[in-house]
Design an enzyme around this catalytic site. Sequence first.
Site, PDB file in Angstrom:
ATOM      1  CD  GLU A 256      -2.973  -1.225   0.208  1.00 13.65           C
ATOM      2  OE1 GLU A 256      -2.815  -0.544  -0.825  1.00 13.65           O
ATOM      3  OE2 GLU A 256      -3.969  -1.929   0.403  1.00 13.65           O
TER       4      GLU A 256
ATOM      5  CE1 TYR B 146     -11.548  14.701  24.357  1.00 12.07           C
ATOM      6  CE2 TYR B 146      -9.519  13.746  23.506  1.00 12.07           C
ATOM      7  CZ  TYR B 146     -10.170  14.576  24.400  1.00 12.07           C
ATOM      8  OH  TYR B 146      -9.444  15.287  25.315  1.00 12.07           O
TER       9      TYR B 146
ATOM     10  CG  HIS C  66      -7.946  -4.266   6.822  1.00 11.90           C
ATOM     11  ND1 HIS C  66      -7.408  -5.413   6.286  1.00 11.90           N
ATOM     12  CD2 HIS C  66      -7.492  -3.246   6.046  1.00 11.90           C
ATOM     13  CE1 HIS C  66      -6.654  -5.112   5.238  1.00 11.90           C
ATOM     14  NE2 HIS C  66      -6.674  -3.798   5.080  1.00 11.90           N
TER      15      HIS C  66
ATOM     16  CG  HIS D 295      -4.667   0.818   5.502  1.00 17.92           C
ATOM     17  ND1 HIS D 295      -6.014   1.065   5.352  1.00 17.92           N
ATOM     18  CD2 HIS D 295      -4.463  -0.408   4.949  1.00 17.92           C
ATOM     19  CE1 HIS D 295      -6.587   0.053   4.734  1.00 17.92           C
ATOM     20  NE2 HIS D 295      -5.671  -0.862   4.483  1.00 17.92           N
TER      21      HIS D 295
ATOM     22  CG  HIS E 173      -9.295  -1.761   1.805  1.00 18.36           C
ATOM     23  ND1 HIS E 173      -8.366  -1.530   0.821  1.00 18.36           N
ATOM     24  CD2 HIS E 173      -8.611  -2.310   2.830  1.00 18.36           C
ATOM     25  CE1 HIS E 173      -7.177  -1.951   1.243  1.00 18.36           C
ATOM     26  NE2 HIS E 173      -7.301  -2.428   2.461  1.00 18.36           N
TER      27      HIS E 173
HETATM   28  P1  13P Z   1       0.538  -5.244   3.368  1.00 16.25           P
HETATM   29  O1  13P Z   1       0.761  -6.516   4.143  1.00 16.25           O
HETATM   30  O2  13P Z   1       1.198  -5.284   2.003  1.00 16.25           O
HETATM   31  O3  13P Z   1       0.926  -4.040   4.181  1.00 16.25           O
HETATM   32  O4  13P Z   1      -1.029  -5.124   3.094  1.00 16.25           O
HETATM   33  C1  13P Z   1      -1.910  -5.258   4.166  1.00 16.25           C
HETATM   34  C2  13P Z   1      -3.132  -4.441   3.961  1.00 16.25           C
HETATM   35  O5  13P Z   1      -3.683  -3.928   4.924  1.00 16.25           O
HETATM   36  C3  13P Z   1      -3.656  -4.249   2.593  1.00 16.25           C
HETATM   37  O6  13P Z   1      -4.578  -3.219   2.572  1.00 16.25           O
END
Ligand code: 13P
Length: 210
Positions: free
Chosen positions: A73, A119, A94, A92, A160
């Site tokens: 990424e 917050y 998930h 980033h 995502h």
């Molecule tokens: P990477 O392991 O390449 O960092 O990817 C993980 C991820 O969160 C993809 O969106």
Amino acid sequence: MDEAALRAQLAGLGASLFARGYSVGTAGNISVRLPDGFLMTPTNSCLGRLDPARISKLAPDFAHVSGDKPSKEVFMHRAVLTARPDAGAVVHLHSTHATAIACLAEPGEVAPIPPLTPYFVMRVGRNLPVIRYYRPGDGAMESDIHEAAKGAKAVLLANHGPVVSGRTLEDAVHAAEELEEAARLALLLRGAGARSLTAAQVDDLLSTFG
Ligand code: 13P
């Protein structure tokens, strides 16, 4: 903070996020701006078990310099770090609830989470643009994220997850945590007629703490 200290801080905060369930498996990646480039978590690494010495180092043009192969990424992080020169780090995740909102919200929306608590407003701000779905690692996502990030500390990638910036690595992690909790509250209170902060209350927070 020097590079060695930042590497240690990155591993420590990654472990903390992982331990509290903000990241599972090898999901998520983090970048940190350095005077001579960037640190980036390696691809397929677990945020819970980062080895400070193996964290990838990138040149100012984001070329891989040393350490393990960087996250797929890199484009996502480059999009934000170039759009926001004041951003010292990008996180980033998930994380479950923010990703749930990313599955419900329409691409193009700019406020998919209501301003329920101070917050969230203070750490993330007024705007949380929703970017259309791209395959993880697809460089085509860069320009959409770059444009949206010029006016927002965080963006949400459809189906995502969140991409969150901060002035420092700690700031970015704190904002990512606030975003996840705000998403959880928004889902918990969906349809319940919860009171949001008013526009005047949001303005007051941003002018005081923004
Ligand atoms: P990477 O392991 O390449 O960092 O990817 C993980 C991820 O969160 C993809 O969106």
